[in-house]
Design a protein around this motif. Structure first.
Motif, PDB file in Angstrom:
ATOM      1  N   MET A  58     -12.041 -18.054  55.253  1.00 12.32           N
ATOM      2  CA  MET A  58     -12.868 -19.123  55.815  1.00 12.32           C
ATOM      3  C   MET A  58     -12.361 -19.535  57.191  1.00 12.32           C
ATOM      4  O   MET A  58     -13.152 -19.781  58.113  1.00 12.32           O
ATOM      5  CB  MET A  58     -12.884 -20.315  54.861  1.00 12.32           C
ATOM      6  CG  MET A  58     -13.613 -20.042  53.550  1.00 12.32           C
ATOM      7  SD  MET A  58     -13.559 -21.416  52.382  1.00 12.32           S
ATOM      8  CE  MET A  58     -14.705 -22.553  53.197  1.00 12.32           C
ATOM      9  N   CYS A  61     -13.292 -16.693  59.614  1.00 17.40           N
ATOM     10  CA  CYS A  61     -14.724 -16.713  59.925  1.00 17.40           C
ATOM     11  C   CYS A  61     -15.075 -17.859  60.863  1.00 17.40           C
ATOM     12  O   CYS A  61     -15.957 -17.729  61.719  1.00 17.40           O
ATOM     13  CB  CYS A  61     -15.543 -16.822  58.628  1.00 17.40           C
ATOM     14  SG  CYS A  61     -15.536 -15.320  57.620  1.00 17.40           S
ATOM     15  N   ARG A  62     -14.402 -18.989  60.711  1.00 14.26           N
ATOM     16  CA  ARG A  62     -14.662 -20.127  61.597  1.00 14.26           C
ATOM     17  C   ARG A  62     -14.330 -19.768  63.044  1.00 14.26           C
ATOM     18  O   ARG A  62     -15.108 -20.064  63.961  1.00 14.26           O
ATOM     19  CB  ARG A  62     -13.832 -21.328  61.136  1.00 14.26           C
ATOM     20  CG  ARG A  62     -14.018 -22.577  61.988  1.00 14.26           C
ATOM     21  CD  ARG A  62     -15.438 -23.107  61.858  1.00 14.26           C
ATOM     22  NE  ARG A  62     -15.633 -24.290  62.674  1.00 14.26           N
ATOM     23  CZ  ARG A  62     -15.458 -25.541  62.247  1.00 14.26           C
ATOM     24  NH1 ARG A  62     -15.059 -25.747  60.974  1.00 14.26           N
ATOM     25  NH2 ARG A  62     -15.669 -26.568  63.040  1.00 14.26           N
ATOM     26  N   ARG A  67     -20.991 -17.012  60.017  1.00 12.18           N
ATOM     27  CA  ARG A  67     -21.546 -18.053  59.162  1.00 12.18           C
ATOM     28  C   ARG A  67     -21.606 -17.558  57.724  1.00 12.18           C
ATOM     29  O   ARG A  67     -22.231 -16.544  57.434  1.00 12.18           O
ATOM     30  CB  ARG A  67     -22.938 -18.447  59.653  1.00 12.18           C
ATOM     31  CG  ARG A  67     -22.921 -19.076  61.051  1.00 12.18           C
ATOM     32  CD  ARG A  67     -24.303 -19.539  61.456  1.00 12.18           C
ATOM     33  NE  ARG A  67     -24.291 -20.205  62.746  1.00 12.18           N
ATOM     34  CZ  ARG A  67     -25.356 -20.763  63.315  1.00 12.18           C
ATOM     35  NH1 ARG A  67     -26.542 -20.690  62.699  1.00 12.18           N
ATOM     36  NH2 ARG A  67     -25.253 -21.353  64.488  1.00 12.18           N
TER      37      ARG A  67
END
Length: 299
Positions: A58, A61-62, A67
């Motif tokens: 996460m 990906c940020r 998304r």
């Protein structure tokens, strides 16, 4: 709109190099998991690994602008892949309570045949020829040579474990086929991995409780925590992300043929790092697996 990834009909040098590296990592992971078993029960260990890797994914990906929660019609397939992934690991660790690990390897590595059959029906462009099918059989013969001396007529308890490992192999291969033949093939590899890690991070600790595992055993040593951390960062995050990137671009069956190298790497690392016994047939097994991979991937 995300453009679909470029598909390749054959494995190039990059894909083959990455697959050999991944198999070596996954073989080393077998040693790391054994070390961590001294302080953390196996299924809980797999759940903690998925949970830590989910957080890493996460964050990654940020920063990458990927998304994870956009509506892209992948939810059903993603949840199914996550459930299959979780059940696979639960069955592997549960099955090892009934049958020896050296015996379990033979049944688990029938998974590439599940992939071959699945893509034959669902992805016609990736059907194997007779020679390529022979290559898969040749590679599996290498596994039999390396581990086959542990095979014998099973007793009732071993039959239960063997059945669990066969089911786990079906789930492993079925997950690969699902990823390749569903909406998951068109989304970012990071999101595909997120489905599997996220679902298993919840499901595997629950499975650990249902199986009656001890959980955290005593006061785990620094080596136990270091082994778990390595699995989180290197295996479940980096290597699995690379695997899903490869599946999204290259034929799944050709990639799966390389997985026969994993238990052989595991055997070698076990001998070097844990002092485990190497069977006499390892050299011949390596030759058979290499020949099988060549037959599957030759143009």
């Amino acid at each position: 709109m995300i453009s679909p990834p470029q598909r390749h009909s054959h494995l190039d040098a990059l894909a083959m190099t990455l697959m050999v590296g991944l198999c070596a990592l996954w073989g080393l992971n077998q040693v790391a998991a054994k070390l961590a078993n001294a302080g953390i029960s196996p299924v809980l260990q797999a759940g903690l690994r998925s949970g830590g890797s989910t957080l890493l994914l996460m964050i990654w990906c940020r920063f990458r602008g990927v998304r994870l929660f956009d509506a892209d019609r992948s939810l059903k397939a993603g949840l199914a892949a996550g459930a299959m992934f979780s059940a696979e690991f639960a069955l592997i660790y549960w099955g090892l309570e009934y049958t020896p690990a050296s015996r379990a390897v033979v049944f688990l590595y029938t998974a590439p045949f599940v992939v071959a059959l699945g893509v034959h029906w669902l992805v016609p462009s990736e059907r194997l020829s007779r020679v390529q099918s022979l290559g898969l059989a040749c590679a599996f013969g290498g596994i039999l040579l390396a581990f086959g001396d542990n095979l014998s007529l099973p007793d009732h308890r071993q039959m239960i474990g063997d059945a669990m490992l066969l089911a786990a192999a079906g789930l492993w291969g079925g997950t690969t086929v699902l990823v390749r033949s569903s909406r998951l093939a068109a989304i970012r590899p990071a999101k595909t991995l997120f489905y599997q890690l996220g679902v298993s991070a919840v499901a595997l600790p629950v499975a650990s409780l249902l199986l009656g595992e001890q959980g955290i055993i005593g006061q785990p040593s620094a080596l136990v925590w270091a082994s778990l951390a390595g699995q989180i960062v290197i295996v479940a995050f980096a290597s699995y992300l690379t695997w899903f990137w490869l599946i999204s671009r290259y034929p799944a069956t050709r990639l799966s043929a390389f997985s026969f190298l994993t238990p052989l790497f595991g055997m070698m690392f076990g001998a070097v790092l844990l002092g485990e016994r190497i069977t006499w047939g390892l050299s011949g097994a390596m030759a058979l697996v290499a020949a099988g991979i060549w037959l599957v991937n030759r143009k």
